[in-house]
Design a protein around this motif. Structure first.
Motif, PDB file in Angstrom:
ATOM      1  N   VAL A 265      -0.105   5.015  65.460  1.00 56.35           N
ATOM      2  CA  VAL A 265       0.718   4.222  66.374  1.00 56.35           C
ATOM      3  C   VAL A 265       0.791   2.778  65.855  1.00 56.35           C
ATOM      4  O   VAL A 265       1.874   2.206  65.723  1.00 56.35           O
ATOM      5  CB  VAL A 265       0.135   4.244  67.808  1.00 56.35           C
ATOM      6  CG1 VAL A 265       0.880   3.306  68.729  1.00 56.35           C
ATOM      7  CG2 VAL A 265       0.162   5.666  68.350  1.00 56.35           C
ATOM      8  N   HIS A 266      -0.364   2.218  65.523  1.00 56.58           N
ATOM      9  CA  HIS A 266      -0.384   0.850  64.992  1.00 56.58           C
ATOM     10  C   HIS A 266       0.269   0.779  63.620  1.00 56.58           C
ATOM     11  O   HIS A 266       0.829  -0.252  63.234  1.00 56.58           O
ATOM     12  CB  HIS A 266      -1.823   0.335  64.913  1.00 56.58           C
ATOM     13  CG  HIS A 266      -2.350  -0.144  66.225  1.00 56.58           C
ATOM     14  ND1 HIS A 266      -2.744   0.710  67.218  1.00 56.58           N
ATOM     15  CD2 HIS A 266      -2.516  -1.401  66.714  1.00 56.58           C
ATOM     16  CE1 HIS A 266      -3.151   0.002  68.260  1.00 56.58           C
ATOM     17  NE2 HIS A 266      -3.020  -1.284  67.982  1.00 56.58           N
ATOM     18  N   ALA A 267       0.144   1.843  62.860  1.00 51.89           N
ATOM     19  CA  ALA A 267       0.877   1.965  61.600  1.00 51.89           C
ATOM     20  C   ALA A 267       1.308   3.423  61.522  1.00 51.89           C
ATOM     21  O   ALA A 267       0.493   4.325  61.759  1.00 51.89           O
ATOM     22  CB  ALA A 267      -0.012   1.594  60.420  1.00 51.89           C
ATOM     23  N   ALA A 268       2.575   3.653  61.207  1.00 48.49           N
ATOM     24  CA  ALA A 268       3.098   5.021  61.171  1.00 48.49           C
ATOM     25  C   ALA A 268       2.358   5.836  60.105  1.00 48.49           C
ATOM     26  O   ALA A 268       1.825   5.278  59.135  1.00 48.49           O
ATOM     27  CB  ALA A 268       4.587   4.991  60.870  1.00 48.49           C
ATOM     28  N   LEU A 269       2.335   7.142  60.286  1.00 49.74           N
ATOM     29  CA  LEU A 269       1.564   7.995  59.378  1.00 49.74           C
ATOM     30  C   LEU A 269       2.003   7.850  57.912  1.00 49.74           C
ATOM     31  O   LEU A 269       1.143   7.767  57.032  1.00 49.74           O
ATOM     32  CB  LEU A 269       1.637   9.456  59.844  1.00 49.74           C
ATOM     33  CG  LEU A 269       0.917   9.684  61.190  1.00 49.74           C
ATOM     34  CD1 LEU A 269       1.237  11.047  61.768  1.00 49.74           C
ATOM     35  CD2 LEU A 269      -0.586   9.504  61.044  1.00 49.74           C
ATOM     36  N   PRO A 270       3.309   7.781  57.608  1.00 48.43           N
ATOM     37  CA  PRO A 270       3.669   7.584  56.196  1.00 48.43           C
ATOM     38  C   PRO A 270       3.143   6.255  55.647  1.00 48.43           C
ATOM     39  O   PRO A 270       2.848   6.148  54.457  1.00 48.43           O
ATOM     40  CB  PRO A 270       5.208   7.591  56.219  1.00 48.43           C
ATOM     41  CG  PRO A 270       5.573   8.330  57.457  1.00 48.43           C
ATOM     42  CD  PRO A 270       4.491   8.017  58.446  1.00 48.43           C
ATOM     43  N   VAL A 271       2.993   5.262  56.521  1.00 53.14           N
ATOM     44  CA  VAL A 271       2.465   3.980  56.064  1.00 53.14           C
ATOM     45  C   VAL A 271       0.964   4.109  55.772  1.00 53.14           C
ATOM     46  O   VAL A 271       0.450   3.570  54.786  1.00 53.14           O
ATOM     47  CB  VAL A 271       2.759   2.877  57.113  1.00 53.14           C
ATOM     48  CG1 VAL A 271       2.108   1.569  56.724  1.00 53.14           C
ATOM     49  CG2 VAL A 271       4.259   2.703  57.259  1.00 53.14           C
ATOM     50  N   LEU A 272       0.265   4.869  56.608  1.00 54.82           N
ATOM     51  CA  LEU A 272      -1.155   5.124  56.331  1.00 54.82           C
ATOM     52  C   LEU A 272      -1.301   5.870  55.004  1.00 54.82           C
ATOM     53  O   LEU A 272      -2.189   5.583  54.195  1.00 54.82           O
ATOM     54  CB  LEU A 272      -1.797   5.941  57.461  1.00 54.82           C
ATOM     55  CG  LEU A 272      -1.945   5.229  58.818  1.00 54.82           C
ATOM     56  CD1 LEU A 272      -2.589   6.158  59.841  1.00 54.82           C
ATOM     57  CD2 LEU A 272      -2.782   3.961  58.671  1.00 54.82           C
TER      58      LEU A 272
END
Ligand SMILES: CC(=O)N[C@@H]1[C@@H](O)[C@H](O)[C@@H](COP(=O)(O)O)O[C@@H]1O
Length: 694
Positions: free
Chosen positions: A335-342
Motif C-alpha cells: 500500500v505504501h509502495a505498490a508491489l511492482p515498486v517493491l
C-alpha cells in the motif's frame, strides 16, 4: 556491520530448560543457507546446533534425543521476525500512547512470528507542560517557571542551565516505560530498543508537529534521556546540512553508536545526502534509510533520497567519492509502495542491504478509528483493495496515509508468494538485515549461541509455533481441541460434491428489506443413508468427525441499498469458514453433538452479520445465505434470508443426479416450497426436507 553471537545465556531464560530438537523439512538459517531437511537443537534459551539432516542427523542431535529431548517436527523453520519500525498496535485509543503499554503490542505480534521489536517513538511538541522553545530551566527558579522539566536528573527541581527540548511530557514517560523492559524475555516479542522517528525532520508526512530545529544541547539531552536504548534515529539530511554547524547532531548520534537513518526529507539535494553519507563513512558506519519511498522523493532528473537509497553501488562521480550506499527499509504492505515498486527495490538492493518493516499503527480492522496526536486516524481500503491507516497531515491539513496494518509475517509471505524472491531472501529481509541494521547480533539468524527465536510454519506459511529465547510464546490452537479435526475440513465424497453443484445452481433474486444478513434462521438435521459416512481410509489421522462445509450466499438488496449487489455475499463467502472454525474450536472437548452444532451455526451467522455491519461500512448491499455442515454422519443446514437449501441424495446407483441436470433445474429453481418443483427434484433422485422454523 557488527556481527557476533550472544555471549552467554539469553537474558531471562531459565537456568536449565529441557532440551528441544526441531526437525524441519526446510530450515532457513540465514539469507544464504537453506537446509532441506534441517534440524536445530535448543537449550537454555540458546541454539546449540543448527545442521543439515540430509544424510542423517548429527551425533549431537541423536544424543539429545537419547537423553529425552522434546522433539518437534515442522514444514518450515525460520528465525523469529524482527520489526525495527513499528508504532505499536494497541493499548490505547491514542496511537502515540501505544508504547505506554508495550505489553499489548508485544503479545499480539508474537502470534505472527515477530520475536524482536524496536519501538518507534515520535516526538510531538505538544503537551500539558512543555518548556517553551529556548526557555531556560534555571536552578532553584525552575519549579516556579515550569511544572515539570524532566530533562535533568535532579529530584528537587531543575538544575538545567540550557534550553530544554520542546517536547511533550508523555515522551519522557514513554521513554522510561520502554527503557525499563528492554531485553526482557517473557512478554511476547522482545523489546530490543527504540527507533526515534525524528525530531529532526524536514517533511512531516503523517507525523505530528515537533521541534525540528532543536539545538545541539537540547538534542544531547534527548539522547541522554533515551540512552543506550536508542538504536536508530531518523534524521533529515537537509536539516543537518543546512544547520549553522552542519551535521553536528548526526556526528553526535554516530559517536554514541546510534545508527542514523536518513528520512522524512523531500527537499534534500544529492550533495546534502552525499554529505551525510560522508560523515558516516568517517565513522566507518553505513547509514540506513527510513521507509524508502515514503515522505521522500524519487525523480529521474533531480535525484531525491529514494534515488540514492535504491542504488546497489554508486556511479563514479566526485559527489559519491568515498561513500557507501545505505541500507534501506521498505514498508512491506503493498500500500505504501505498490508491489511492482517493491519488486524493483529488491531487484536493485543486494541481500544484506534491505529489510521489511511494518510502520505498523493499527490492527487491520476496516473502519477502526483511533486518535493520532489528536487527529482522527481511520483504517481504510485503497483503490486497489489494500488496507492502510489514513488521517490528515498536521501541516498540510490534507488526507494522507499515516501507517500500516500489517505484520512482518505478511511482508514475508508477500516476498515469497508474490515477489518470488525465495525463502532465503525473505528471511534476509525479515530477520537478518533488520538485526544487522539495529545491531542485534544475538538474534536474526539460526546459528549456535544465537538466542533461540524461532518460527515454525506450515506449507501455507501459516504460523504454527513461535519460540522466544527457547520458550514457547505461541502455539496454534489446533491440538487438544474437540474431537473435530479442523485441519481435515474438506469435502470428502464425490456424491457430496454433486450435491454442492446442485445447490450452487440455486440463485434466488429476493430482496429482504432490512439488515445485511438478516431473516429467520432455521437449522435442520438429517441423518443420511449415503453421504458423510465415517472415514474408512487414513484412520491413522484420527479424524473422529470429518467435516465438510457448503455455504451459499446470494447477493440481495438491504435497508441501505435498494439494488441487489454482490459485495456482502462475497465478503461472507470469504469469512464464513473462519467464523465457523473459531466457534467450533471454542467447543469444550466431548461436546460435539447436534445441539452444540446447531448453536454454532446460529452463532456463525450472528458473528458474520455483526462484523459485516460494524467493520464494512462501505458494503451497502445484503445477502441471503444457506449453509450446510456435514459433521460425521449428520448433515445440518441453516438458512437465513430467503435463500434455499435443498438436500439431494443420490439413488442406489449413485447416478441419479447427472451433469446434464445441473443446467436445467427447472424454471422454479430455488422454490422448493412448490409441489411441482419438489416432485421434479424427487424424480431426479433428490430428497427435499422441509426446514423447521425456530
Ligand atoms: C510514521 C510515519 O511517518 N509514517 C509515514 C507517514 O508519515 C507517511 O505520510 C506515509 C505515506 O507517505 P507518502 O505519501 O510519502 O508515500 O508513509 C508512512 O506511513
Amino acid at each position: 556491520m557488527a556481527d557476533g553471537a550472544f555471549p552467554e545465556r539469553a537474558s531471562g531464560a531459565p537456568d536449565a530448560s529441557p532440551v528441544l530438537v526441531i526437525r524441519a523439512k526446510r530450515l532457513v538459517a540465514d539469507g544464504s543457507t537453506l537446509l532441506e531437511p534441517g534440524v536445530a537443537v535448543v537449550q537454555n534459551g540458546l541454539l546449540t546446533c543448527v545442521a543439515s539432516a540430509g544424510r542423517g542427523e548429527p551425533a549431537e542431535v541423536c544424543a539429545a534425543i537419547a537423553n529425552g529431548a522434546q522433539v518437534l517436527e515442522t514444514e518450515l523453520l525460520v528465525p523469529g521476525f524482527i520489526d525495527i519500525h513499528t508504532h505499536g498496535i494497541g493499548g490505547s485509543d491514542e496511537i502515540r500512547d501505544f508504547w505506554r503499554h508495550p505489553e499489548v503490542t508485544q503479545s499480539k505480534v508474537v502470534r505472527y512470528g515477530t520475536t524482536s521489536l524496536l519501538a518507534t517513538m515520535i516526538f510531538p511538541a505538544s503537551g500539558p507542560s512543555i518548556p517553551a522553545k529556548n526557555e531556560v530551566c534555571a536552578g532553584t527558579n525552575a519549579k516556579a517557571k515550569l511544572k515539570f522539566c524532566g530533562w535533568c536528573a535532579a529530584d528537587d527541581g531543575c538544575v538545567c542551565t540550557v534550553a530544554g527540548p520542546r517536547m511533550a511530557e508523555d515522551v519522557l514517560e514513554i521513554a522510561s516505560t520502554l527503557k525499563s523492559i528492554i531485553g526482557q524475555v517473557g512478554h511476547g516479542a522482545v523489546l530490543e530498543g527504540i527507533h526515534a522517528e525524528g525530531p529532526i525532520v524536514e517533511s512531516l508526512g503523517g507525523l505530528p508537529l515537533g521541534d525540528a530545529e532543536m539545538s545541539l544541547n537540547a538534542f544531547q539531552k534527548l539522547l541522554d534521556l533515551l540512552g543506550p536504548a536508542l538504536k536508530i534515529m531518523t534524521i533529515a539530511p537537509s536539516c543537518e546540512a543546512r544547520s549553522t554547524t552542519p551535521f553536528e547532531r548526526m556526528e553526535l548520534l554516530l559517536s554514541r553508536g546510534v545508527r542514523p537513518a536518513l528520512g522524512h526529507d523531500t527537499s534534500c539535494s544529492l550533495e546534502e545526502i552525499a554529505g551525510a553519507l560522508r560523515v558516516a563513512a568517517a565513522h566507518h558506519t553505513v547509514l540506513h534509510v527510513t521507509h524508502t519511498f515514503n515522505v521522500q522523493r524519487f525523480h529521474h532528473r533531480e535525484c531525491g533520497l529514494a534515488n540514492v537509497a535504491l542504488l546497489p553501488r554508486f556511479p563514479r562521480l566526485p559527489v559519491f567519492e568515498g561513500v557507501t550506499p545505505p541500507t534501506i527499509e521498505l514498508i512491506g504492505d503493498g500500500v505504501h509502495a505498490a508491489l511492482p515498486v517493491l519488486q524493483l527495490a529488491l531487484a536493485s538492493k543486494p541481500t544484506g542491504t534491505a529489510c521489511f518493516i511494518t510502520d505498523g499503527i493499527s490492527e487491520p480492522v476496516l473502519g477502526k478509528e483511533s486518535k493520532y496526536a489528536d487527529r482522527v486516524a481511520t483504517v481504510e481500503r485503497d483503490a486497489n483493495g489494500g488496507i492502510g491507516v489514513y488521517s490528515v497531515g498536521a501541516d498540510s491539513g490534507k488526507k494522507l496515509l499515516v501507517g500500516s496494518c500489517i505484520m512482518i509475517l505478511d511482508a514475508f509471505r508477500t516476498a515469497v508468494q508474490v515477489l518470488d524472491v525465495g525463502l532465503c531472501r525473505a528471511v534476509d529481509l525479515c530477520c537478518c538485515t533488520p538485526a544487522a541494521v539495529a545491531r542485534l547480533p544475538h538474534t536474526g539468524s539460526l546459528a549456535p549461541r544465537r538466542r533461540a527465536d524461532l518460527v515454525l510454519l506450515d506449507g501455507d506459511l501459516d504460523v504454527c509455533k513461535v519460540f522466544v529465547a527457547g520458550r514457547l510464546a505461541y502455539s496454534r490452537r489446533d491440538s487438544g481441541a474437540p474431537s473435530l479435526s479442523l485441519a481435515k475440513l474438506k469435502v470428502r465424497a464425490e456424491k457430496w460434491r454433486r450435491m454442492a453443484r446442485v445447490q450452487y445452481g440455486l440463485r434466488v433474486k429476493q430482496t429482504p428489506k432490512n439488515g445485511r444478513l438478516k431473516g429467520k434462521l432455521s437449522t435442520y438435521r438429517a441423518e443420511l443413508r449415503s453421504v458423510g459416512q465415517s472415514p474408512t481410509e487414513d484412520d491413522s489421522s484420527k479424524v473422529e468427525a470429518p467435516l465438510a462445509l457448503l455455504a451459499l450466499f446470494d447477493g440481495q438488496s438491504s435497508a441501505d441499498a435498494r439494488a441487489p449487489g454482490p459485495h456482502a455475499a462475497e465478503w461472507c463467502c470469504r469469512h464464513v469458514h473462519t467464523k465457523l472454525i473459531r466457534n467450533l474450536i471454542s467447543l469444550p472437548p466431548n461436546s460435539v453433538n447436534t445441539t452444540f452444532l446447531k448453536a454454532i451455526l446460529i452463532k456463525t451467522f450472528e458473528d458474520l452479520d455483526r462484523e459485516l455491519l460494524v467493520s464494512q461500512p462501505g458494503i451497502q448491499d445484503g445477502c441471503g445465505a444457506a449453509l450446510a455442515l456435514l459433521a460425521g454422519d449428520q448433515l445440518l443446514t441453516a438458512v437465513v434470508g430467503r435463500c434455499s437449501a435443498i438436500v439431494v441424495e443420490p439413488g442406489e446407483d449413485g447416478e441419479a443426479v447427472g451433469t446434464g441436470v445441473l443446467h436445467n433445474l427447472g424454471k422454479n429453481q430455488g422454490r422448493c416450497d412448490l409441489p411441482g418443483e419438489q416432485s421434479w427434484l424427487r424424480q431426479h433422485g433428490g430428497v427435499v426436507f422441509r426446514t423447521q422454523k425456530r
